[in-house]
Design a protein around this motif. Structure first.
Motif, PDB file in Angstrom:
ATOM      1  N   SER A 166      24.112 -19.957   2.677  1.00 28.69           N
ATOM      2  CA  SER A 166      23.057 -19.956   3.473  1.00 28.69           C
ATOM      3  C   SER A 166      21.607 -18.368   3.297  1.00 28.69           C
ATOM      4  CB  SER A 166      22.261 -20.812   4.801  1.00 28.69           C
ATOM      5  OG  SER A 166      22.805 -19.663   5.788  1.00 28.69           O
ATOM      6  N   THR A 167      20.213 -18.464   3.571  1.00 32.70           N
ATOM      7  CA  THR A 167      19.829 -17.340   2.999  1.00 32.70           C
ATOM      8  C   THR A 167      19.892 -16.961   3.964  1.00 32.70           C
ATOM      9  OG1 THR A 167      18.305 -19.028   1.922  1.00 32.70           O
ATOM     10  CG2 THR A 167      17.290 -16.754   2.834  1.00 32.70           C
ATOM     11  N   GLY A 168      19.350 -17.173   5.424  1.00 34.21           N
ATOM     12  CA  GLY A 168      19.576 -16.903   6.510  1.00 34.21           C
ATOM     13  C   GLY A 168      20.960 -15.713   6.989  1.00 34.21           C
ATOM     14  N   GLY A 169      22.333 -16.937   6.805  1.00 37.00           N
ATOM     15  CA  GLY A 169      23.042 -16.301   6.608  1.00 37.00           C
ATOM     16  C   GLY A 169      23.848 -15.062   5.984  1.00 37.00           C
ATOM     17  N   ASN A 170      23.627 -15.242   4.397  1.00 40.25           N
ATOM     18  CA  ASN A 170      23.588 -14.345   3.499  1.00 40.25           C
ATOM     19  C   ASN A 170      23.401 -12.890   4.505  1.00 40.25           C
ATOM     20  OD1 ASN A 170      22.760 -12.420   1.325  1.00 40.25           O
ATOM     21  ND2 ASN A 170      23.541 -14.161   0.216  1.00 40.25           N
ATOM     22  N   LEU A 171      22.018 -12.853   4.375  1.00 38.26           N
ATOM     23  CA  LEU A 171      21.037 -11.293   6.173  1.00 38.26           C
ATOM     24  C   LEU A 171      22.661 -11.352   6.739  1.00 38.26           C
ATOM     25  CD1 LEU A 171      18.939 -12.346   4.181  1.00 38.26           C
ATOM     26  CD2 LEU A 171      17.261 -11.844   6.146  1.00 38.26           C
ATOM     27  N   LEU A 172      23.478 -12.442   7.435  1.00 37.82           N
ATOM     28  CA  LEU A 172      24.197 -11.637   8.076  1.00 37.82           C
ATOM     29  C   LEU A 172      24.744 -11.455   8.081  1.00 37.82           C
ATOM     30  CD1 LEU A 172      22.111 -13.706  10.892  1.00 37.82           C
ATOM     31  CD2 LEU A 172      21.583 -11.919  11.114  1.00 37.82           C
ATOM     32  N   GLN A 173      25.706 -11.789   6.386  1.00 34.50           N
ATOM     33  CA  GLN A 173      27.364 -11.347   6.412  1.00 34.50           C
ATOM     34  C   GLN A 173      27.792  -9.706   7.014  1.00 34.50           C
ATOM     35  OE1 GLN A 173      28.592 -11.572   2.559  1.00 34.50           O
ATOM     36  NE2 GLN A 173      26.096 -12.094   1.667  1.00 34.50           N
ATOM     37  N   ARG A 174      28.764 -10.263   6.632  1.00 32.38           N
ATOM     38  CA  ARG A 174      29.339  -8.507   7.512  1.00 32.38           C
ATOM     39  C   ARG A 174      30.113  -7.765   6.623  1.00 32.38           C
ATOM     40  NH1 ARG A 174      30.423  -8.416  13.478  1.00 32.38           N
ATOM     41  NH2 ARG A 174      29.788  -6.327  13.191  1.00 32.38           N
ATOM     42  N   THR A 175      30.132  -7.215   6.758  1.00 34.75           N
ATOM     43  CA  THR A 175      31.056  -5.798   5.766  1.00 34.75           C
ATOM     44  C   THR A 175      32.350  -6.009   4.893  1.00 34.75           C
ATOM     45  OG1 THR A 175      31.882  -3.712   5.674  1.00 34.75           O
ATOM     46  CG2 THR A 175      32.710  -4.359   7.035  1.00 34.75           C
ATOM     47  N   ARG A 176      32.866  -5.642   4.381  1.00 33.99           N
ATOM     48  CA  ARG A 176      33.950  -6.197   3.793  1.00 33.99           C
ATOM     49  C   ARG A 176      35.042  -5.324   3.598  1.00 33.99           C
ATOM     50  NH1 ARG A 176      30.855 -10.368   3.558  1.00 33.99           N
ATOM     51  NH2 ARG A 176      31.816 -12.789   1.794  1.00 33.99           N
ATOM     52  N   CYS A 177      34.705  -4.301   4.185  1.00 36.57           N
ATOM     53  CA  CYS A 177      35.560  -2.835   4.184  1.00 36.57           C
ATOM     54  C   CYS A 177      36.580  -3.614   4.886  1.00 36.57           C
ATOM     55  CB  CYS A 177      34.777  -2.197   5.491  1.00 36.57           C
ATOM     56  SG  CYS A 177      36.308  -0.783   6.033  1.00 36.57           S
ATOM     57  N   TYR A 178      38.507  -3.394   3.778  1.00 39.35           N
ATOM     58  CA  TYR A 178      39.480  -3.583   4.833  1.00 39.35           C
ATOM     59  C   TYR A 178      39.489  -3.241   6.410  1.00 39.35           C
ATOM     60  CZ  TYR A 178      39.562  -1.025  -0.390  1.00 39.35           C
ATOM     61  OH  TYR A 178      38.908  -0.311  -1.037  1.00 39.35           O
ATOM     62  N   TYR A 179      39.223  -2.420   6.592  1.00 43.75           N
ATOM     63  CA  TYR A 179      39.928  -2.459   8.210  1.00 43.75           C
ATOM     64  C   TYR A 179      39.092  -2.897   9.070  1.00 43.75           C
ATOM     65  CZ  TYR A 179      41.480   1.267   5.855  1.00 43.75           C
ATOM     66  OH  TYR A 179      42.910   2.159   4.374  1.00 43.75           O
ATOM     67  N   PHE A 180      38.047  -3.325   8.853  1.00 44.17           N
ATOM     68  CA  PHE A 180      37.120  -4.559  10.197  1.00 44.17           C
ATOM     69  C   PHE A 180      38.103  -5.474   9.874  1.00 44.17           C
ATOM     70  CE2 PHE A 180      33.524  -7.860   9.978  1.00 44.17           C
ATOM     71  CZ  PHE A 180      33.308  -7.786  11.269  1.00 44.17           C
ATOM     72  N   TYR A 181      38.457  -5.676   8.774  1.00 45.93           N
ATOM     73  CA  TYR A 181      39.242  -7.599   8.864  1.00 45.93           C
ATOM     74  C   TYR A 181      40.038  -6.972   8.983  1.00 45.93           C
ATOM     75  CZ  TYR A 181      36.157 -10.746   6.112  1.00 45.93           C
ATOM     76  OH  TYR A 181      35.145 -11.679   5.845  1.00 45.93           O
ATOM     77  N   ASP A 182      41.045  -5.947   9.464  1.00 45.42           N
ATOM     78  CA  ASP A 182      42.703  -5.815   9.316  1.00 45.42           C
ATOM     79  C   ASP A 182      42.678  -5.481  10.629  1.00 45.42           C
ATOM     80  OD1 ASP A 182      45.118  -5.396  10.441  1.00 45.42           O
ATOM     81  OD2 ASP A 182      45.762  -3.728   8.252  1.00 45.42           O
ATOM     82  N   THR A 183      43.134  -6.705  11.953  1.00 46.75           N
ATOM     83  CA  THR A 183      42.619  -6.259  13.180  1.00 46.75           C
ATOM     84  C   THR A 183      43.652  -5.158  14.252  1.00 46.75           C
ATOM     85  OG1 THR A 183      43.872  -8.244  14.122  1.00 46.75           O
ATOM     86  CG2 THR A 183      41.356  -8.743  13.374  1.00 46.75           C
ATOM     87  N   ALA A 184      44.923  -4.633  13.451  1.00 45.42           N
ATOM     88  CA  ALA A 184      45.753  -3.547  13.146  1.00 45.42           C
ATOM     89  C   ALA A 184      45.860  -2.334  13.353  1.00 45.42           C
ATOM     90  CB  ALA A 184      46.930  -3.918  12.329  1.00 45.42           C
ATOM     91  N   THR A 185      43.699  -1.737  12.742  1.00 45.50           N
ATOM     92  CA  THR A 185      43.880  -0.576  12.595  1.00 45.50           C
ATOM     93  C   THR A 185      42.451  -0.701  13.150  1.00 45.50           C
ATOM     94  OG1 THR A 185      42.301  -1.175  10.543  1.00 45.50           O
ATOM     95  CG2 THR A 185      44.918  -0.598  10.332  1.00 45.50           C
TER      96      THR A 185
END
Lengths: 338, 171
Positions: A108-127
């Motif tokens: 969605s338009t609103g969701g595009n604004l609120l999508q989060r970074t694709r930084c690898y470490y943001f995604y990796d809950t072990a780091t």
């Protein structure tokens, strides 16, 4: 994915009421980023509030000569909408430069604004990650940071905002309409996303109990002289290393008005008004464009693996302004760069 | 590696949610399901309706193997919850052929040998059906760009493009 409850909102007031009652809840619209993050246990909302049935799906002309885009308009519908194709082709092009056809059909338009970074470490809950777990530290600053920011970084976070669409919206002076428990307000697009500073866990200035209802474009669309130029590691379906949204209005061989915004380089779509000022009133040539690029990149700072982005951004800005001035915008199908 | 920094979550346990009634019209047949809210459309199709033609590849919207048509639009079924699609019409690879006649895309994929292992093929074909319905692709470049959400690890791309061009010519 952890256990969660699910509810459907009936209207905007109902959605605001429900999230005010459970501030840890998340709205879900397209869900293309949120569900992914929930599968990774990065987002763990106790409640999802489904807003897909709210009446926020229209694209309408405004009295001011602009366009108001409902927050639930899917990216593909927006990119192919006649008003957007004809009057804001920079926005259409930016949308089509991002994601895949399947994702654009849902996101969605609103969701595009609120999508989060694709930084690898943001995604990796072990780091450690200050954005995901405030105070834990930033793994990217001394880690793998090839895709990371070169402008507006802090010691706490060097993540980038991943959107293409938002780069065009920043360039076009859009505004974001939101509703909350105390009423509605509009936020200038360039004030919507934040720099990381010491609070990288906050991507935007949206309050926790507010909902995006629409994005509004002013009349000026730069439809004659524009481009959206995106560089990435493969030709399609990848996030930008550097992207440039450029718009020009030309008069007597000089730049009468201009917009310049970059993606892939900062925690928010990067719009620099001093770079635009360096273009305004100047003749249309490489010297002018290079000077503007130097202004925009004056404080750029590279890390171990992403310093190449500074040179890439400089070349991209010059090439994008050249494309815009010539009226030959970048094709999002034939990726040969002219 | 030990998980040293777990994300914040609410301290109170979340009550197990009741299963939610979901009505889907799948390949023209009305189906009634009772699903936990976290059931993706993909898992509903495969695990609750035994329609295993739709494939789970990455389960993160990156490969396109799970592509189906919802209300005529191609989407990644792994990235939507089934409860969000209540009352939607879903078409999967099992729903494309009519009686004993293959869909034009299915026949074109055979004609052009547009697969090797075949795992991505249901997603490729559903995606191509969506692409043709959208009517935006005119050239081979357009097809490549608008099919970029479907990954083929065998690298059958040239034949996939040729198959789609054949089917486009017939539509």
């Amino acid at each position: 994915m952890i256990n969660f409850q699910y509810a459907r909102a009936n209207d905007v007031a109902d959605a605001v009421r429900r999230i005010t009652a459970e501030p840890a809840a998340k709205f879900i619209a397209g869900g293309t980023n949120l569900i992914d993050l929930m599968k990774e246990n990065v987002e763990r909302p106790p409640l999802l509030i489904d807003i897909t049935r709210l009446p926020l799906k229209s694209v309408e002309e405004t009295a001011a000569g602009g366009v108001r885009i409902g927050a639930l308009v899917p990216n593909s519908d927006l990119a192919y909408h006649p008003l957007i194709e004809q009057r804001y082709p920079m926005l259409a092009s930016a949308i089509l430069a991002g994601a895949s056809a399947q994702l654009r059909n849902v996101a969605s338009t609103g969701g595009n604004l609120l999508q989060r970074t694709r930084c690898y470490y943001f995604y990796d809950t072990a780091t450690p990650c200050n954005k995901r777990d405030p105070g834990s530290g930033c793994s990217a600053i001394t880690g793998l940071n090839r895709t990371h920011a070169i402008l507006g970084t802090s010691d706490a976070c060097i993540a980038t905002h991943p959107s293409d669409m938002c780069v065009a919206l920043a360039a076009l002076d859009a505004s974001v309409h939101v509703a909350g428990p105390t009423g509605a307000r509009a936020i200038a697009f360039t004030d919507f996303h934040r720099l990381p500073e010491n609070t990288p866990q906050r991507d935007t200035n949206l309050e926790p109990s507010e909902i995006i209802t629409a994005v509004e474009l002013p009349a000026r669309g730069f439809a004659a002289n524009y481009t959206y130029l995106k560089f990435r590691d493969r030709l399609s379906y990848a996030f930008a290393l550097v992207s440039v949204a450029a718009g020009l209005e030309l008069k007597d061989g000089k730049i009468a008005e201009t917009r310049l915004a970059l993606g892939g380089v900062a925690h928010k779509p990067w719009r620099d008004r001093s770079a635009e000022a360096a273009l305004r009133g100047q003749p249309v040539n490489q010297t002018t464009f290079t000077r503007a690029a130097d202004v925009l990149l004056r404080d750029a700072k590279g890390f171990e693996h992403n310093a190449f982005k500074i040179d890439l951004a400089r070349s991209a800005i010059v090439r994008a302004l050249t494309q815009a001035a010539a009226g030959t915008p970048q094709s999002q199908s034939n990726k040969k760069i002219r | 590696m030990a998980q040293t920094n777990s994300p914040q979550r609410s301290k109170a346990p979340i009550a197990a949610p009741d299963k939610i009634p979901v009505a889907l019209t799948v390949n023209g047949v009305e189906r009634q399901l009772e699903l936990a809210p976290w059931t993706t459309l993909l898992d509903a199709l495969r695990d609750h309706l035994d329609l295993t033609g739709t494939k789970k590849g990455c389960d993160h919207g990156q490969c396109g193997a799970c592509t189906v048509l919802v209300d005529g639009r191609r989407i990644n079924s792994c990235l939507t919850l089934a409860v969000m699609q209540d009352r939607a019409a879903v078409t999967t690879i099992e729903g494309l052929a009519t009686d004993d006649v293959l869909h034009a895309l299915q026949q074109a994929f055979i004609d052009h040998d547009a697969f090797q292992c075949g795992y991505c093929t249901p997603g490729q074909i559903c995606s191509a059906a969506g692409l043709i319905a959208e009517g935006r692709a005119k050239t081979a470049d357009d097809i490549r760009e608008l099919m970029s959400g479907n990954i083929c690890r065998c690298g059958a791309y040239p034949n996939i493009v040729a198959a789609i061009q054949q089917a486009m010519g017939q539509s």
